[in-house]
Motif scaffolding. Structure first.
Motif, PDB file in Angstrom:
ATOM      1  N   MET A   1       2.725  14.064  33.498  1.00 48.93           N
ATOM      2  CA  MET A   1       2.699  12.845  32.685  1.00 48.93           C
ATOM      3  C   MET A   1       3.230  13.122  31.283  1.00 48.93           C
ATOM      4  SD  MET A   1      -0.937  11.094  33.759  1.00 48.93           S
ATOM      5  CE  MET A   1      -0.692   9.738  32.614  1.00 48.93           C
ATOM      6  N   ILE A   2       2.871  14.260  30.715  1.00 47.75           N
ATOM      7  CA  ILE A   2       3.357  14.617  29.374  1.00 47.75           C
ATOM      8  C   ILE A   2       4.870  14.752  29.388  1.00 47.75           C
ATOM      9  CG2 ILE A   2       3.319  16.422  27.618  1.00 47.75           C
ATOM     10  CD1 ILE A   2       0.398  16.931  28.324  1.00 47.75           C
ATOM     11  N   GLN A   3       5.412  15.323  30.451  1.00 43.75           N
ATOM     12  CA  GLN A   3       6.857  15.465  30.550  1.00 43.75           C
ATOM     13  C   GLN A   3       7.545  14.111  30.690  1.00 43.75           C
ATOM     14  OE1 GLN A   3       7.624  18.159  33.773  1.00 43.75           O
ATOM     15  NE2 GLN A   3       6.901  19.969  32.629  1.00 43.75           N
ATOM     16  N   GLN A   4       6.941  13.182  31.458  1.00 41.83           N
ATOM     17  CA  GLN A   4       7.537  11.856  31.610  1.00 41.83           C
ATOM     18  C   GLN A   4       7.569  11.100  30.283  1.00 41.83           C
ATOM     19  OE1 GLN A   4       6.583   9.266  35.009  1.00 41.83           O
ATOM     20  NE2 GLN A   4       5.403  10.984  35.867  1.00 41.83           N
ATOM     21  N   ILE A   5       6.487  11.194  29.510  1.00 38.58           N
ATOM     22  CA  ILE A   5       6.411  10.442  28.259  1.00 38.58           C
ATOM     23  C   ILE A   5       7.302  11.067  27.206  1.00 38.58           C
ATOM     24  CG2 ILE A   5       4.846   9.692  26.426  1.00 38.58           C
ATOM     25  CD1 ILE A   5       2.625   9.634  28.545  1.00 38.58           C
TER      26      ILE A   5
ATOM     27  N   THR B   1       2.425  15.346  21.847  1.00 37.35           N
ATOM     28  CA  THR B   1       2.693  16.562  21.066  1.00 37.35           C
ATOM     29  C   THR B   1       1.749  17.713  21.396  1.00 37.35           C
ATOM     30  OG1 THR B   1       1.278  15.719  19.297  1.00 37.35           O
ATOM     31  CG2 THR B   1       3.639  15.210  19.170  1.00 37.35           C
ATOM     32  N   GLN B   2       0.801  17.494  22.298  1.00 30.56           N
ATOM     33  CA  GLN B   2      -0.160  18.536  22.659  1.00 30.56           C
ATOM     34  C   GLN B   2       0.077  18.977  24.101  1.00 30.56           C
ATOM     35  OE1 GLN B   2      -2.437  19.904  20.662  1.00 30.56           O
ATOM     36  NE2 GLN B   2      -2.019  18.578  18.894  1.00 30.56           N
ATOM     37  N   ARG B   3      -0.210  20.236  24.363  1.00 29.44           N
ATOM     38  CA  ARG B   3      -0.063  20.754  25.716  1.00 29.44           C
ATOM     39  C   ARG B   3      -1.413  20.933  26.426  1.00 29.44           C
ATOM     40  NH1 ARG B   3       3.850  18.818  25.271  1.00 29.44           N
ATOM     41  NH2 ARG B   3       5.989  19.641  25.130  1.00 29.44           N
TER      42      ARG B   3
ATOM     43  N   GLY C   1      -3.659  18.532  26.681  1.00 25.80           N
ATOM     44  CA  GLY C   1      -4.115  17.280  27.241  1.00 25.80           C
ATOM     45  C   GLY C   1      -3.305  16.108  26.732  1.00 25.80           C
ATOM     46  N   LEU C   2      -3.662  14.916  27.215  1.00 28.53           N
ATOM     47  CA  LEU C   2      -2.959  13.699  26.837  1.00 28.53           C
ATOM     48  C   LEU C   2      -3.400  13.241  25.452  1.00 28.53           C
ATOM     49  CD1 LEU C   2      -3.260  11.773  30.228  1.00 28.53           C
ATOM     50  CD2 LEU C   2      -1.161  12.739  29.255  1.00 28.53           C
ATOM     51  N   VAL C   3      -2.418  12.850  24.641  1.00 22.68           N
ATOM     52  CA  VAL C   3      -2.706  12.316  23.318  1.00 22.68           C
ATOM     53  C   VAL C   3      -3.004  10.829  23.457  1.00 22.68           C
ATOM     54  CG1 VAL C   3      -1.800  11.915  21.003  1.00 22.68           C
ATOM     55  CG2 VAL C   3      -1.219  14.030  22.217  1.00 22.68           C
ATOM     56  N   VAL C   4      -4.127  10.372  22.900  1.00 22.55           N
ATOM     57  CA  VAL C   4      -4.554   8.977  22.983  1.00 22.55           C
ATOM     58  C   VAL C   4      -4.788   8.452  21.573  1.00 22.55           C
ATOM     59  CG1 VAL C   4      -5.572   9.220  25.274  1.00 22.55           C
ATOM     60  CG2 VAL C   4      -6.974   9.648  23.256  1.00 22.55           C
ATOM     61  N   ASP C   5      -4.780   7.101  21.455  1.00 17.66           N
ATOM     62  CA  ASP C   5      -5.043   6.486  20.160  1.00 17.66           C
ATOM     63  C   ASP C   5      -6.539   6.202  20.010  1.00 17.66           C
ATOM     64  OD1 ASP C   5      -5.502   4.353  21.812  1.00 17.66           O
ATOM     65  OD2 ASP C   5      -3.714   3.219  21.204  1.00 17.66           O
ATOM     66  N   ASP C   6      -6.900   5.391  19.013  1.00 19.25           N
ATOM     67  CA  ASP C   6      -8.314   5.118  18.742  1.00 19.25           C
ATOM     68  C   ASP C   6      -8.992   4.293  19.835  1.00 19.25           C
ATOM     69  OD1 ASP C   6      -8.095   6.504  16.401  1.00 19.25           O
ATOM     70  OD2 ASP C   6      -7.727   4.730  15.153  1.00 19.25           O
ATOM     71  N   SER C   7      -8.209   3.603  20.643  1.00 18.04           N
ATOM     72  CA  SER C   7      -8.775   2.831  21.759  1.00 18.04           C
ATOM     73  C   SER C   7      -8.629   3.564  23.086  1.00 18.04           C
ATOM     74  CB  SER C   7      -8.104   1.461  21.843  1.00 18.04           C
ATOM     75  OG  SER C   7      -6.711   1.607  22.076  1.00 18.04           O
TER      76      SER C   7
ATOM     77  N   THR D   1      -7.938  14.783  27.951  1.00 18.23           N
ATOM     78  CA  THR D   1      -7.342  14.289  26.711  1.00 18.23           C
ATOM     79  C   THR D   1      -7.357  15.378  25.643  1.00 18.23           C
ATOM     80  OG1 THR D   1      -9.469  13.422  25.951  1.00 18.23           O
ATOM     81  CG2 THR D   1      -8.049  11.940  27.213  1.00 18.23           C
ATOM     82  N   ALA D   2      -6.463  15.221  24.691  1.00 15.28           N
ATOM     83  CA  ALA D   2      -6.387  16.137  23.549  1.00 15.28           C
ATOM     84  C   ALA D   2      -6.878  15.384  22.317  1.00 15.28           C
ATOM     85  CB  ALA D   2      -4.964  16.634  23.357  1.00 15.28           C
ATOM     86  N   THR D   3      -8.178  15.466  22.066  1.00 16.89           N
ATOM     87  CA  THR D   3      -8.792  14.773  20.931  1.00 16.89           C
ATOM     88  C   THR D   3      -9.503  15.780  20.042  1.00 16.89           C
ATOM     89  OG1 THR D   3     -10.845  14.371  22.155  1.00 16.89           O
ATOM     90  CG2 THR D   3      -9.131  12.696  22.335  1.00 16.89           C
ATOM     91  N   ASN D   4     -10.079  15.269  18.978  1.00 14.98           N
ATOM     92  CA  ASN D   4     -10.835  16.127  18.071  1.00 14.98           C
ATOM     93  C   ASN D   4     -12.277  16.340  18.528  1.00 14.98           C
ATOM     94  OD1 ASN D   4      -8.606  16.328  16.330  1.00 14.98           O
ATOM     95  ND2 ASN D   4      -9.174  14.420  15.294  1.00 14.98           N
ATOM     96  N   TYR D   5     -12.652  15.741  19.648  1.00 11.75           N
ATOM     97  CA  TYR D   5     -14.020  15.878  20.147  1.00 11.75           C
ATOM     98  C   TYR D   5     -14.122  17.065  21.096  1.00 11.75           C
ATOM     99  CZ  TYR D   5     -13.822  11.027  18.585  1.00 11.75           C
ATOM    100  OH  TYR D   5     -13.607   9.890  17.854  1.00 11.75           O
TER     101      TYR D   5
END
Length: 682
Positions: free
Chosen positions: A510-514, A520-522, A524-530, A546-550
């Motif tokens: 999925m990261i390669q498709q997008i 920008t992270q390897r 996990g998936l980068v997501v927004d606030d929602s 996901t690639a979050t700060n949590y």
């Protein structure tokens, strides 16, 4: 001879009267009126014993002359003796002590003077003696009951201030007063506590029966509606299960795809590795959740092999051992939620995949349990050298996070509680080593709890090697670099790898498709606030993928799932309002308030960003002790010990998703406490 028999009968009657009078005295709790009645009765008995006179009735007349009296003198001797003239005995009452024998004078008197009796004649003969003894007993018993009745009336009745007989102006028969004994405070507390426990047990049993019946009898569901949008959920982990439980499925056609058909409560997975809990106790079948939703939810056990983000399709394949004619299919979606978790991080170290055991799934815990018992049984094999025994009984855990620490703690409990009993010859040779590349274990906890855990591990003889990095894993040894940059060989029998997470192959595709513009992270998936995937349309992601700060914890994933349920419920409401507004424009009906519809639409359109609320961190560290780092206002409360262990258990019990899991986990804990852990190898 007859006189002797009569005298013995009189003594037996008097003994019975004394026993009855003693019982009455005990029931009366030592009231003065009852004591006076007893003294009066004793004096009367002495008078009757000294001279066998004709007994009197309660009216003061002779029983033989009263035709209504059922007790009469029985002729034993000659008829002349029974026909002798008899005069009644009349009591002479002292005027100053009238109240002492039951005459209500209006004032209470403590005098104890006994009345005297006079008789104009004394009957003679055996029949008179028998009648005297029998009737004396009847008269004295009636007199004693009347005196107790008078005592009760004098104490609590109206219109009587003295002790003794109640005056009874209507001439009714006297009734004995039943005196209630007051309970003590302790007995009252015990009775109330017993009643409370009984009510609680009955209420709890009723609730369990009701909930079990509801869970086992799901309702009839609505079928899929072609007019509704298709919501596809990949995975059934913490986030997906939380999403399903809080989602209103009436607004969507929901489909769940996962390689396993159950939800796994991962925080208790280390307890399965040594038999503290059974794996079935922390597993909740996904259909137990989907079958209780309003609209039917389709579930497919399979693995998503690819996702076409541009055409909005998913290709899934059957990963079971038994395969049918169709092993691969493609599903369309309108909304997609990705929650497929993460893979085990090996850092590319040679030999980890082949020789180490991971601890992420239920089958991983079962594999560790089997290999652990293999090492123990092999060490007891006849002729094994001591060096080989030490290697087989050396259990190494790589990773100082909560998973590694809790497994080491569970392994120590298994060693001290069970192996020492059933394998006493090899139990002293079992060794546990924890390897961590960072300066200390449990880096997410406060320094106070880190030191507490390190000291407890030292007491339990668990070796902790910090600042030590694994370089290579061989079949029987680990090559590691210690804090002094020296290479060391660590022989092992069992190796458990719990070092972290990395992205799964589907997430990488999925990261390669997008593209790198949005992803920008390897890791996990980068997501927004929602929690919407950046660069993808109508795709959300949550959990460890996901690639979050949590932190990648179950607590974070569960809150993300609840948030997504609110998001999709609002989207369904928004679509309904759009249709209602469109119909209102075409119909132009005056009964529809367009202003209210617009306000509701605006509220449904405003989506708040996801906000994580940290509820604290918990970890079990062995020997029935745990640590907790709980936020409190602007600070944290750090706690550790046996009391925290009880809090740790209660917190996990309340976090379990179903009553079935809660009951099974509690029963497993009780079973281990009573019978111990099972040491058989499956």
């Amino acid at each position: 001879m007859v006189a002797r028999m009569a005298f013995n009968a009189s003594l037996r009657a008097q003994s019975r009267l004394l026993s009855s009078n003693s019982a009455v005295l005990r029931l009366s709790c030592g009231r003065p009126s009852t004591l006076q009645a007893l003294q009066h009765f004793q004096s009367r008995r002495n008078v009757i014993s000294s001279g066998p006179n004709e007994p009197l009735t309660s009216q003061g007349t002779a029983r033989s002359s009263n035709p209504a009296d059922p007790v009469r003198s029985t002729s034993i001797g000659s008829s002349s003796a029974s026909s002798a003239t008899q005069q009644p005995i009349k009591p002479v009452l002292p005027t100053s002590n009238a109240s002492a024998i039951g005459v209500n004078t209006g004032t209470a008197s403590p005098a104890t003077t006994s009345p005297t009796f006079t008789s104009t004649s004394a009957p003679t003969g055996p029949s008179s003696a028998v009648a005297s003894s029998s009737n004396a007993a009847s008269y004295a018993s009636s007199d004693a009951i009347q005196r107790v009745s008078g005592a009760g009336a004098g104490a609590g009745g109206s219109g009587s201030t003295g002790s003794g007989y109640s005056n009874g102006s209507n001439g009714d028969a006297q009734r004995p007063v039943i005196i209630k004994v007051k309970r003590g405070r302790f007995r009252t507390w015990v009775v109330r506590f017993a009643r409370t426990v009984l009510v609680t047990v009955l209420a709890g049993t009723g609730y369990i029966i009701y909930r079990s019946y509801i869970n086992r009898h799901p309702p009839i569901q609505l079928p899929h509606d072609p007019a509704k949008k298709n919501l596809v959920i990949l995975g059934n982990g913490w986030a997906s299960t939380s999403l399903l439980k809080n989602l209103d499925t009436e607004g969507y056609n929901v489909t769940v795809i996962s390689p396993r058909n159950y939800f796994l409560f991962t925080p208790l997975l280390p307890s399965v590795t040594v038999g503290t809990l059974e794996s079935r106790s922390i597993i909740e079948p996904t259909r137990f959740i989907t079958r209780h939703k309003t609209r039917a939810v389709e579930f497919y056990e399979g693995e998503a092999s690819s996702i076409d983000l541009s055409n909005k399709t998913i290709t899934i394949s059957d990963n079971s051992e038994i395969k049918g004619a169709i092993q691969e299919t493609t599903l369309p979606y309108d909304y997609l939620v990705v929650n497929i978790g993460a893979a085990n991080q090996t850092f590319g170290i040679k030999g980890v995949e082949e020789n180490a055991c991971f601890l992420k799934e239920a089958w991983d815990a079962e594999k560790i349990r089997t290999r652990l018992m293999d090492c123990i049984e092999t060490a007891t094999f006849k002729g094994q050298s001591q060096e080989e025994i030490n290697r087989l009984l050396h259990m190494v855990v790589v990773g100082g996070g909560p998973t590694g620490v809790e497994y080491a703690a569970e392994l120590h409990d298994f060693l001290t509680d069970d192996l020492a009993q059933w394998y006493p010859e090899i139990a002293p040779h079992v060794k546990i080593t924890l390897v961590e590349a960072l300066p200390n274990v449990l880096p997410m906890f406060s320094k106070q709890l880190i030191d507490y855990t390190s000291n407890l591990f030292k007491e339990n003889k668990i070796d902790v090697l910090t600042k030590t990095m694994v370089k290579e894993v061989k079949e029987k040894t680990i090559v590691a670099q210690d804090e002094h940059k020296n290479l060391i060989d660590i022989p092992y029998g069992l190796l458990v790898w719990a070092t972290g997470n990395t992205a799964r192959p589907l997430v990488k595709s999925m990261i390669q498709q997008i593209g790198d513009k949005y992803q920008t992270q390897r890791r996990g998936l980068v997501v927004d606030d929602s929690l919407k995937v950046a660069g993808a349309e109508d795709v959300w992601a949550c959990g460890d993928c996901t690639a979050t700060n949590y932190a990648p914890t179950a607590q974070v994933a569960s809150q993300q799932g609840k948030y997504l349920a609110r998001v999709f419920n609002q989207l369904a409401k928004k679509e309904e309002l759009e249709l209602a507004m469109e119909e209102a424009r075409h119909s132009q009906s005056q009964s529809i308030n367009m202003g209210d519809l617009i306000k509701q639409y605006n509220r449904a359109s405003s989506l708040r960003p996801f906000s994580y609320s940290h509820q604290g961190s918990l970890a079990y560290i062995g020997s029935d002790k745990a640590i907790a780092d709980v936020p409190f206002f602007n600070g944290n409360i750090a706690s550790g010990g046996a009391a925290t262990f009880l809090f740790w258990r209660s917190a996990y019990i309340s976090t379990l998703f179903s009553l079935r899991n809660r009951s099974l986990v509690v029963l497993d804990w009780l079973k281990v406490k009573i019978f111990g852990r099972d040491v058989s190898r499956e």
